[in-house]
Design a protein around this motif. Structure first.
Motif, PDB file in Angstrom:
ATOM      1  N   GLU A 391       0.858  -1.181   0.000  1.00  0.00           N
ATOM      2  CA  GLU A 391       0.000   0.000   0.000  1.00  0.00           C
ATOM      3  C   GLU A 391       0.895   1.232   0.000  1.00  0.00           C
ATOM      4  O   GLU A 391       1.948   1.239   0.653  1.00  0.00           O
ATOM      5  N   VAL A 403      -3.722   0.690  -3.451  1.00  0.00           N
ATOM      6  CA  VAL A 403      -3.134  -0.615  -3.743  1.00  0.00           C
ATOM      7  C   VAL A 403      -2.022  -0.378  -4.755  1.00  0.00           C
ATOM      8  O   VAL A 403      -2.223   0.277  -5.774  1.00  0.00           O
ATOM      9  N   VAL A 443       0.781  -4.729   3.214  1.00  0.00           N
ATOM     10  CA  VAL A 443      -0.606  -5.114   2.941  1.00  0.00           C
ATOM     11  C   VAL A 443      -1.364  -5.201   4.271  1.00  0.00           C
ATOM     12  O   VAL A 443      -0.885  -5.812   5.233  1.00  0.00           O
ATOM     13  N   TRP A 466      -7.855  -8.001   0.415  1.00  0.00           N
ATOM     14  CA  TRP A 466      -6.484  -8.256  -0.020  1.00  0.00           C
ATOM     15  C   TRP A 466      -6.247  -9.726  -0.359  1.00  0.00           C
ATOM     16  O   TRP A 466      -5.586 -10.047  -1.348  1.00  0.00           O
TER      17      TRP A 466
END
Length: 628
Positions: A391, A403, A443, A466
Motif C-alpha cells: 500500500e 493498492v 498489505v 487483499w
C-alpha cells in the motif's frame, strides 16, 4: 541588571504608588537562564465513462482522469481556483489568471498520465501569469487572533527538527521574561520594557508587559525569534532605557525595586539566543547549485535543475532547459525528491538528459554531503522483489493510500512503485520511494488502522479484500519486516495548528491542522478547504513548519479560505454526492485483520489494531511477530 531602567516619564503628575505585588513567580524549567538579584543574567471506483470538460480551464479529457469525486476539474489547482474565483475573495484567486478560452483536447491516455499532463500545463500557465502579478496580500489574517478567537493550540517548535531552532528551542515556555519595545509610550526615542510570555504558539508568543498583573488589555503577539526580542539584561548591557508603559506608569514610584522583586528567580532567554536563531537560519544550499530533481511531468525520471533562490531552507529549482526560467519546482533542501548530480545513474533510475551540453557560467554541482541521508539497507538477504504488492500514498492524490505494486528494484534500497489500475503501459507514472520511506506500507496497514484504502481503478469485486486480490492476481505481499516501523516521539497531537506545504502546489504554504495521527503518519487538513484536499504526511516531513515560520523567514503564508468563497462549489458538490449511490472507497473494519499464511509468505504475524489518534504517538511498532 536594572541599570537600564530609565525613570523618565511622560506624565510628571503620576500618583503615589500602590502596594507592590506579593504574587510569587511560578516555577519554570531549570535549564533557562535565571535572573539573579545581583544583576547576573543567564485518496476511487469507476465513475461514469466518457469525456469531461474542466469547469475552470476548459480542458477536455477522459472523465476518469479528472480530479475529485465530482470529476468537474482536471486538476487540484483548477478545483481550488474555481472555488476561489466564485466569490473573488480567496487569496489563492489572486494568484490565478483568467482561464484559457481555447479548449485543449487531450488524447485518451492512462488516467494518471492525463491528470499529470493537465496539472503540468496549468502550472506552466500559472507561473507565466504570476510573473506579472503583485505579491499576495494576507491583510486581515493574524495567527494570534486566529488562535485566540478559537482557543487553538499550535504544534511546538520542537516537533520540527528541520526548522530554525527546532533542535535547540530548549524550555522556552510560559512565564519566561523578555525585554521588548514599549509601544505604550509617546517618547520620541525607542524604549523598552519587560514582558512575560502568557501563551506560546510555535514561534509566536502572547506577551504581557510586567506590571499589568491580570490585565490583558495590552497583551500582544510577536515572533519570539524576532530581532526586537531580547533576554532580560540586554538593555542594561546595550545602554537602552527601560520605561514602564504609560497605562500603568502611575502604579509605582520605585519601578526599579518592583522589577528586582518581580524578576528575581524568574527565567529569561539564553544570552546567545539571537545568535542561535541566526545560525539556525544559515543554509548550505546556494543559488546556481545544480541538483537532480524529480521531473514534475514524468514522475518516473529525474532532471537537472538549478537552485534559483533559497528561502528558509526551501529551494526554488529551475529546470536547466527552461530558457525563460519559469519552469520551476519548489521543495525543501532535505526533500527526498532532490539528489546530487549522478545519483540517478548510480542507482539505475531513469534520467532525462539535458540538451545543454555544458554547464552554464557560474553553475556548479551541489556537494553530495549536503543532501538528506537515507538509511543503509541490506539487499543481500530477503528483500523486495518485482511484482510484490503493498500500500502506498498516491503522489498525485496525497489524500489517498492505494493498492500498489513494486515495478522495479533499484540499488541502495530504492524502489519504483506503480498504482494498480492507473499505470501507463510505458511506466512513465511510476514513482520512486526508498525502502525505508514512511509513505509505503505493508498489505493490511489501512484496514488495521481504519484508513480508507483506494482499490485499483476498475476493480469491481467490492468490498476490496487483499486475500482475494492477491489470489486473483497471482501475487504475494511484500514481507512486513522489510518496512520501516520506527515511530519517533514526535509530539504532535490531533487539533494542533501549523503551517504546511500544499504538495499539490508546492510553492504554497498554508494554515493547516493535524486531524489524524496514525503512528508516524499525520493527516493534514488545510483550514477552510474540504477534506478531499487533505494530505497524508510523515511526522518528520520537511514540508511542515511551526506557526510563525513564514513570518520569520519572509515566506508568503496562505490564510484559510473563507467559507463564502467556497459556498457555490460545496453546495453543487453535495447535491451530486447525494444523487449518487454510495461508492466504496476502501473497506473499513473495526476488528483485527487476520491474514492467512499465504499473504505473508509462510510467516505468522499478529496485526495490532490501530491506536487511537490521541495515543498513537510514541516508539511503538505497527506489527508484532508472534512467537512460535
Amino acid at each position: 541588571m536594572f541599570d537600564g531602567y530609565d525613570s523618565c516619564s511622560e506624565d510628571t503628575s503620576s500618583s503615589s504608588s500602590s502596594e507592590e505585588s506579593e504574587e510569587e513567580v511560578a516555577p519554570l524549567p531549570s535549564n533557562l537562564p535565571i535572573i539573579k538579584n545581583n544583576g547576573q543574567v543567564y485518496t476511487y471506483p469507476d465513475g461514469k465513462s466518457g469525456m469531461a470538460t474542466c469547469e475552470m480551464c476548459g480542458m477536455v479529457g477522459v472523465r476518469d482522469a479528472f480530479y475529485s469525486k465530482t470529476k468537474r476539474f482536471c486538476s487540484v489547482s483548477c478545483s481550488r481556483s474555481y472555488s476561489s474565483n466564485s466569490k473573488k475573495a480567496s487569496i489563492l484567486a489572486r494568484l490565478q489568471g483568467k482561464p484559457p478560452t481555447k479548449k485543449a483536447k487531450v488524447l485518451q491516455k492512462q488516467p494518471l498520465v492525463a491528470k499529470l499532463a493537465a496539472y503540468a500545463q496549468y502550472q506552466a500557465t500559472l507561473q507565466n501569469q504570476a510573473k506579472t502579478k503583485a505579491a499576495v496580500s494576507v491583510e486581515g489574517f493574524s495567527w494570534g487572533n486566529y488562535i485566540n478567537s478559537n482557543s487553538f493550540v499550535a504544534a511546538p517548535v520542537t516537533c520540527f527538527k528541520h526548522a530554525p531552532m527546532g533542535t535547540c528551542w530548549g524550555d522556552i515556555s510560559e512565564n519566561v521574561r523578555v525585554e521588548v519595545p514599549n509601544t505604550d509610550c509617546s517618547l520620541p526615542t525607542k524604549v523598552f520594557w519587560i514582558a512575560g510570555i502568557v501563551k506560546l504558539a510555535g514561534y509566536n508568543a502572547l506577551l504581557r508587559y510586567e506590571g499589568f498583573e491580570n490585565d490583558s488589555g495590552l497583551d500582544f503577539w510577536c515572533n519570539i525569534c524576532g530581532s526586537d526580542i531580547h533576554p532580560v539584561g540586554w538593555c542594561a548591557a546595550s545602554g537602552k532605557p527601560l520605561v514602564p508603559p504609560r497605562t500603568i506608569q502611575h502604579k509605582y514610584t520605585n519601578w526599579k525595586a518592583f522589577l528586582v522583586k518581580r524578576l528575581t528567580g524568574a527565567k529569561t532567554l539564553p544570552p546567545d539566543f539571537s545568535q542561535k536563531v541566526s545560525e539556525s537560519m544559515q543554509y548550505p544550499f546556494k543559488p546556481c547549485m545544480r541538483v537532480e530533481v524529480v521531473d514534475k511531468r514524468h514522475l518516473c525520471r529525474t532532471r537537472v535543475a538549478v537552485v534559483e533562490s533559497v528561502i528558509g531552507g526551501r529551494l526554488r529549482l529551475v529546470y536547466e532547459e527552461s530558457e525563460d526560467r519559469t519552469d520551476d519546482f519548489w521543495c525543501h533542501m532535505h526533500s527526498p525528491l532532490i539528489h546530487h548530480i549522478g545519483w540517478s545513474r548510480s542507482i539505475g533510475h531513469r534520467f532525462k538528459r539535458s540538451d545543454i551540453t555544458k554547464k552554464q557560467d557560474g553553475h556548479f554541482d551541489t556537494p553530495p554531503h549536503l543532501f538528506a541521508k537515507v538509511k543503509e539497507v541490506d539487499q543481500s538477504g530477503e528483500w523486495f522483489k518485482e511484482g510484490m504488492k503493498l500500500e502506498a500514498i498516491d503522489p498525485l492524490n496525497l489524500s489517498t493510500i492505494c493498492v500498489a505494486t513494486i515495478r522495479k528494484v533499484l540499488a541502495d534500497g530504492f524502489l519504483m512503485i506503480g498504482i494498480d489500475g492507473s499505470e501507463a503501459a510505458d511506466g512513465s507514472d511510476w514513482f520512486c520511494y526508498h525502502a525505508t520511506s514512511p509513505s509505503i506500507f505493508p498489505v493490511g496497514f489501512c484496514e488495521i488502522n481504519m484508513i480508507e484504502l483506494t482499490p485499483p481503478r476498475g476493480y469491481t469485486k467490492l468490498p476490496f479484500k487483499w486475500f482475494d486480490y492477491l489470489r486473483e492476481t497471482g501475487s504475494i505481499a511484500a514481507p512486513v519486516k522489510l518496512f520501516n516501523k520506527d515511530v519517533p516521539n514526535h509530539g504532535f497531537r490531533v487539533g494542533m495548528k501549523l503551517e504546511a506545504v500544499d504538495l499539490m502546489e508546492p510553492r504554497l504554504i498554508c494554515v493547516a491542522t493535524v486531524t489524524r495521527i496514525i503512528h508516524r503518519l499525520l493527516r493534514i487538513h488545510f483550514d477552510g478547504w474540504e477534506e478531499e484536499y487533505d494530505q497524508w504526511v510523515d511526522c518528520e516531513s520537511p514540508d511542515l513548519y511551526p506557526v510563525g515560520w513564514c513570518q520569520l523567514t519572509g515566506y508568503q503564508l496562505q490564510p484559510p479560505a473563507s467559507q463564502s468563497s467556497r459556498e457555490s462549489q460545496t453546495v453543487s458538490s453535495k447535491q451530486k454526492k447525494k444523487a449518487k449511490s454510495q461508492q466504496y472507497k476502501g473497506h473499513k473494519k473495526m476488528t483485527t485483520l487476520q491474514l492467512k499464511e499465504e499473504l505473508l509468505d509462510g510467516e505468522d504475524y499478529n496485526f495490532l489494531q490501530g491506536a487511537s489518534d490521541q495515543e498513537s504517538n510514541g516508539s511503538a511498532n505497527f506489527y508484532i511477530k508472534q512467537e512460535p
